[in-house]
Design an enzyme around this catalytic site. Structure first.
Site, PDB file in Angstrom:
ATOM      1  N   ARG A 125       0.823  -1.241   0.000  1.00 32.38           N
ATOM      2  CA  ARG A 125       0.000   0.000   0.000  1.00 32.38           C
ATOM      3  C   ARG A 125       0.841   1.267   0.000  1.00 32.38           C
ATOM      4  NH1 ARG A 125      -3.205  -3.063   3.641  1.00 32.38           N
ATOM      5  NH2 ARG A 125      -4.979  -3.922   2.497  1.00 32.38           N
ATOM      6  N   LYS A 147       2.695  11.264 -11.056  1.00 30.01           N
ATOM      7  CA  LYS A 147       1.841  10.381 -11.869  1.00 30.01           C
ATOM      8  C   LYS A 147       2.649   9.139 -12.201  1.00 30.01           C
ATOM      9  CE  LYS A 147      -1.343  13.449 -14.309  1.00 30.01           C
ATOM     10  NZ  LYS A 147      -1.753  13.923 -15.638  1.00 30.01           N
ATOM     11  N   GLU A 189       8.857  18.087 -24.864  1.00 28.56           N
ATOM     12  CA  GLU A 189       8.212  18.421 -23.578  1.00 28.56           C
ATOM     13  C   GLU A 189       8.797  19.717 -22.998  1.00 28.56           C
ATOM     14  OE1 GLU A 189       5.600  16.846 -22.358  1.00 28.56           O
ATOM     15  OE2 GLU A 189       5.730  14.697 -22.794  1.00 28.56           O
ATOM     16  N   LYS A 231       6.654  22.803 -13.718  1.00 26.62           N
ATOM     17  CA  LYS A 231       5.835  21.628 -13.375  1.00 26.62           C
ATOM     18  C   LYS A 231       5.553  21.607 -11.876  1.00 26.62           C
ATOM     19  CE  LYS A 231       4.586  17.007 -14.204  1.00 26.62           C
ATOM     20  NZ  LYS A 231       4.771  15.781 -14.964  1.00 26.62           N
ATOM     21  N   GLU A 241      -5.031  17.136 -10.894  1.00 25.35           N
ATOM     22  CA  GLU A 241      -5.562  17.558 -12.198  1.00 25.35           C
ATOM     23  C   GLU A 241      -7.056  17.875 -12.175  1.00 25.35           C
ATOM     24  OE1 GLU A 241      -3.601  15.546 -15.462  1.00 25.35           O
ATOM     25  OE2 GLU A 241      -5.381  15.869 -16.688  1.00 25.35           O
ATOM     26  N   ARG A 245      -3.513  21.690 -13.869  1.00 23.69           N
ATOM     27  CA  ARG A 245      -2.560  20.653 -14.282  1.00 23.69           C
ATOM     28  C   ARG A 245      -2.863  20.165 -15.703  1.00 23.69           C
ATOM     29  NH1 ARG A 245       0.293  15.837 -10.707  1.00 23.69           N
ATOM     30  NH2 ARG A 245       1.596  15.100 -12.398  1.00 23.69           N
ATOM     31  N   ASN A 249      -1.168  19.059 -20.545  1.00 29.31           N
ATOM     32  CA  ASN A 249      -1.564  18.165 -21.635  1.00 29.31           C
ATOM     33  C   ASN A 249      -1.596  18.873 -22.985  1.00 29.31           C
ATOM     34  OD1 ASN A 249      -1.913  16.146 -19.736  1.00 29.31           O
ATOM     35  ND2 ASN A 249      -4.027  16.758 -19.345  1.00 29.31           N
ATOM     36  N   HIS A 252      -1.292  16.897 -26.139  1.00 27.49           N
ATOM     37  CA  HIS A 252      -1.431  15.470 -25.827  1.00 27.49           C
ATOM     38  C   HIS A 252      -2.689  14.836 -26.425  1.00 27.49           C
ATOM     39  CE1 HIS A 252       1.933  16.192 -23.221  1.00 27.49           C
ATOM     40  NE2 HIS A 252       1.942  14.953 -22.791  1.00 27.49           N
ATOM     41  N   HIS A 256      -1.516  11.748 -28.259  1.00 35.96           N
ATOM     42  CA  HIS A 256      -1.877  10.388 -27.840  1.00 35.96           C
ATOM     43  C   HIS A 256      -2.608   9.651 -28.960  1.00 35.96           C
ATOM     44  CE1 HIS A 256      -1.465  10.852 -23.163  1.00 35.96           C
ATOM     45  NE2 HIS A 256      -0.313  10.700 -23.786  1.00 35.96           N
ATOM     46  N   HIS A 270       6.874   9.360 -27.784  1.00 36.89           N
ATOM     47  CA  HIS A 270       5.906  10.189 -27.054  1.00 36.89           C
ATOM     48  C   HIS A 270       6.169  11.691 -27.251  1.00 36.89           C
ATOM     49  CE1 HIS A 270       3.162  11.426 -23.895  1.00 36.89           C
ATOM     50  NE2 HIS A 270       4.143  12.122 -23.346  1.00 36.89           N
TER      51      HIS A 270
HETATM   52  N1  LIG Z   1       4.372  10.371 -15.313  1.00 39.20           N
HETATM   53  C1  LIG Z   1       4.309  11.445 -16.047  1.00 39.20           C
HETATM   54  O1  LIG Z   1       3.928  12.523 -15.582  1.00 39.20           O
HETATM   55  C2  LIG Z   1       4.733  11.368 -17.481  1.00 39.20           C
HETATM   56  C3  LIG Z   1       4.916  12.549 -18.229  1.00 39.20           C
HETATM   57  C4  LIG Z   1       5.385  12.454 -19.541  1.00 39.20           C
HETATM   58  C5  LIG Z   1       5.654  11.205 -20.089  1.00 39.20           C
HETATM   59  N2  LIG Z   1       5.462  10.083 -19.342  1.00 39.20           N
HETATM   60  C6  LIG Z   1       5.772   8.760 -19.887  1.00 39.20           C
HETATM   61  O2  LIG Z   1       7.171   8.704 -20.133  1.00 39.20           O
HETATM   62  C7  LIG Z   1       7.420   7.720 -21.142  1.00 39.20           C
HETATM   63  C8  LIG Z   1       8.419   8.280 -22.137  1.00 39.20           C
HETATM   64  O3  LIG Z   1       9.609   8.576 -21.460  1.00 39.20           O
HETATM   65  P1  LIG Z   1      11.032   8.496 -22.188  1.00 39.20           P
HETATM   66  O4  LIG Z   1      10.990   9.250 -23.454  1.00 39.20           O
HETATM   67  O5  LIG Z   1      12.050   8.806 -21.176  1.00 39.20           O
HETATM   68  O6  LIG Z   1      11.053   6.953 -22.621  1.00 39.20           O
HETATM   69  P2  LIG Z   1      12.026   5.745 -22.252  1.00 39.20           P
HETATM   70  O7  LIG Z   1      12.076   5.503 -20.819  1.00 39.20           O
HETATM   71  O8  LIG Z   1      11.603   4.623 -23.145  1.00 39.20           O
HETATM   72  O9  LIG Z   1      13.450   6.303 -22.723  1.00 39.20           O
HETATM   73  C9  LIG Z   1      13.642   6.622 -24.090  1.00 39.20           C
HETATM   74  C10 LIG Z   1      14.845   5.855 -24.659  1.00 39.20           C
HETATM   75  O10 LIG Z   1      16.012   6.419 -24.127  1.00 39.20           O
HETATM   76  C11 LIG Z   1      16.843   5.403 -23.580  1.00 39.20           C
HETATM   77  N3  LIG Z   1      17.592   6.037 -22.503  1.00 39.20           N
HETATM   78  C12 LIG Z   1      17.109   6.564 -21.342  1.00 39.20           C
HETATM   79  N4  LIG Z   1      18.092   7.183 -20.690  1.00 39.20           N
HETATM   80  C13 LIG Z   1      19.225   7.069 -21.433  1.00 39.20           C
HETATM   81  C14 LIG Z   1      20.556   7.517 -21.298  1.00 39.20           C
HETATM   82  N5  LIG Z   1      20.933   8.288 -20.274  1.00 39.20           N
HETATM   83  N6  LIG Z   1      21.428   7.206 -22.282  1.00 39.20           N
HETATM   84  C15 LIG Z   1      21.061   6.460 -23.354  1.00 39.20           C
HETATM   85  N7  LIG Z   1      19.805   6.032 -23.545  1.00 39.20           N
HETATM   86  C16 LIG Z   1      18.896   6.315 -22.575  1.00 39.20           C
HETATM   87  C17 LIG Z   1      15.914   4.300 -23.179  1.00 39.20           C
HETATM   88  O11 LIG Z   1      16.564   3.052 -23.143  1.00 39.20           O
HETATM   89  C18 LIG Z   1      14.883   4.381 -24.290  1.00 39.20           C
HETATM   90  O12 LIG Z   1      15.341   3.668 -25.421  1.00 39.20           O
HETATM   91  C19 LIG Z   1       6.084   7.395 -21.767  1.00 39.20           C
HETATM   92  O13 LIG Z   1       5.660   6.128 -21.313  1.00 39.20           O
HETATM   93  C20 LIG Z   1       5.158   8.484 -21.227  1.00 39.20           C
HETATM   94  O14 LIG Z   1       3.811   8.058 -21.109  1.00 39.20           O
HETATM   95  C21 LIG Z   1       5.011  10.148 -18.055  1.00 39.20           C
END
Ligand SMILES: NC(=O)c1ccc[n+]([C@@H]2O[C@H](COP(=O)([O-])OP(=O)(O)OC[C@H]3O[C@@H](n4cnc5c(N)ncnc54)[C@H](O)[C@@H]3O)[C@@H](O)[C@H]2O)c1
Length: 375
Positions: A125, A147, A189, A231, A241, A245, A249, A252, A256, A270
């Site tokens: 939990r 999130k 972003e 943020k 949200e 917040r 988006n 998005h 999406h 993304h």
């Molecule tokens: N929680 C939230 O508020 C929020 C906000 C925006 C996006 N997201 C989520 O985040 C995800 C996208 O994040 P992302 O773009 O980081 O994706 P990811 O975690 O897949 O990383 C992108 C790529 O970069 C590589 N990578 C990461 N760090 C590295 C480094 N230092 N050196 C070399 N390669 C590296 C990873 O292996 C991957 O291939 C999506 O699932 C999205 O929905 C969440």
């Protein structure tokens, strides 16, 4: 002893935490994490690519403060944000007797941050966790604000929880090993923050953005810091949200739908979907007379200068028609009572939530973009 870093505080009552930003933080991770621990042991969840490049440094950084760590290394990629990997992570944590007093470390990009954060949220939990974001996208967005979650076959991020981290360590030197494409996707972003709420930041990005892409450390710190400040401010005012917040988006609803249309594959990352979506949101705003006709052109010019994806033309392979894309938008979890919700803008830095958008305008815009793509 730690070297220089900048701090952004997320001031949520009872759950406030620091985002520490700087180069070399990974090597000093132990000094940052130790004050939060009840015993000198952490459980790290990471993925293969990040582990291959940086796990040894994290282990050494923790060991320097006498902290032992065990790591679960998952496959990289969006597909990891699924029930099967969540189950594996939670069971792995239970098998290692990670308890309420312990700390989980999410070490990776947004995929690992979302998955490991959610595993921590539901384990016993709620167990505390530290975010060590390694991608630009994760440093400026996903690691901050609490999130967490995974994807469902029905759509992205449909399963999750709000669970704030206890600390975020954004080591900007880790960005040096990102591929150019992943760096630019994260930049989608970064620029979103300027577009939604800070015109002066967008002004600076028009010159600072190319410096950041070239590897300028000061530009990277400034961009990560300003993004995190924005943020943090929004999350403090509206954690779950209910209002403001939703401005985060921007881009998005379109983004999406495009991610769904491309099967969450590497046809569209993304952050690339967000960039294309931001431009479509400004084009929609201009078509509705909400912002000047010149504004989308200024946004497009900056995206072009950065080499960002900016239109449907930049997506390879088949796409659904405008009706199909609109149907995908209606499935997004931001849709309410079947009505499309868009974040639109009255100008750069002036986003607002629009619930009564004439879908005909969006359809015409998408039709034009799809025709342009075929020409
Ligand atoms: N929680 C939230 O508020 C929020 C906000 C925006 C996006 N997201 C989520 O985040 C995800 C996208 O994040 P992302 O773009 O980081 O994706 P990811 O975690 O897949 O990383 C992108 C790529 O970069 C590589 N990578 C990461 N760090 C590295 C480094 N230092 N050196 C070399 N390669 C590296 C990873 O292996 C991957 O291939 C999506 O699932 C999205 O929905 C969440």
């Amino acid at each position: 002893m730690t070297t220089g870093f900048e701090t952004v505080r997320v001031a949520l009552p009872g759950r406030d935490y620091d985002i520490r930003i700087g180069p070399g933080l990974l090597m000093e991770a132990g000094a940052h994490v130790a004050p939060l621990l009840r015993r000198p042991k952490v459980a790290v969840i990471t993925e293969e690519r990040v582990a291959g490049l940086h796990l040894a440094t994290l282990e050494a950084g923790l060991a320097a403060a006498g902290i032992i760590c065990e790591a679960l290394v998952l496959p990289p990629g969006e597909g990891t944000k699924c029930w099967a990997e969540l189950e594996r992570s939670v069971e792995w944590l239970i098998a290692r007797e990670v308890g309420r007093g312990d700390m989980v470390v999410a070490f990776g990009g947004g995929v690992i941050g979302d998955l490991a954060g959610f595993a921590a949220a539901i384990l016993r939990r709620g167990v505390r966790f530290v975010q060590i974001p390694t991608s630009l996208l994760a440093q400026v967005d996903s690691s901050v604000g609490g999130k967490t979650g995974i994807n469902s076959p029905f759509g992205k991020n449909l399963i999750g929880a709000f669970h704030q981290p206890s600390l975020v360590l954004a080591d900007v030197s880790l960005l040096g090993t990102l591929s150019e494409r992943d760096l630019l996707a994260g930049y989608g972003e970064v620029v979103k923050y300027g577009l939604l709420g800070d015109e002066a930041f967008f002004d600076w990005l028009e010159t600072g953005g190319p410096d950041l892409a070239r590897g300028d450390g000061a530009a990277r710190i400034r961009a990560v810091r300003r993004s995190c400040e924005m943020k943090a401010g929004i999350v403090e005012r509206d954690e779950t949200e209910q209002g403001e917040r939703a401005h985060l988006n921007l881009g998005h609803t379109f983004g999406h739908a495009l991610e769904a249309a491309t099967g969450y594959s590497d046809r569209l990352l993304h952050g690339e979907g967000v960039a294309i979506g931001c431009l479509l949101a400004f084009q929609t705003s201009a078509a509705l007379g909400l912002c000047s006709q010149e504004t989308p052109g200024r946004v497009a010019a900056h995206f072009e200068a950065m080499g960002l994806k900016r239109s449907l033309r930049d997506i390879s392979g088949e796409l659904p028609d405008a009706d199909g894309l609109i149907r995908l938008m209606a499935q997004d979890k931001k849709a309410q009572d079947g009505k499309l919700v868009f974040v639109l803008a009255r100008g750069i830095g002036e986003a607002f939530v629009a619930r009564d958008v004439d879908v005909g305008v969006v359809q015409r815009l998408l039709d034009e973009a799809l025709t342009d793509r075929r020409s």
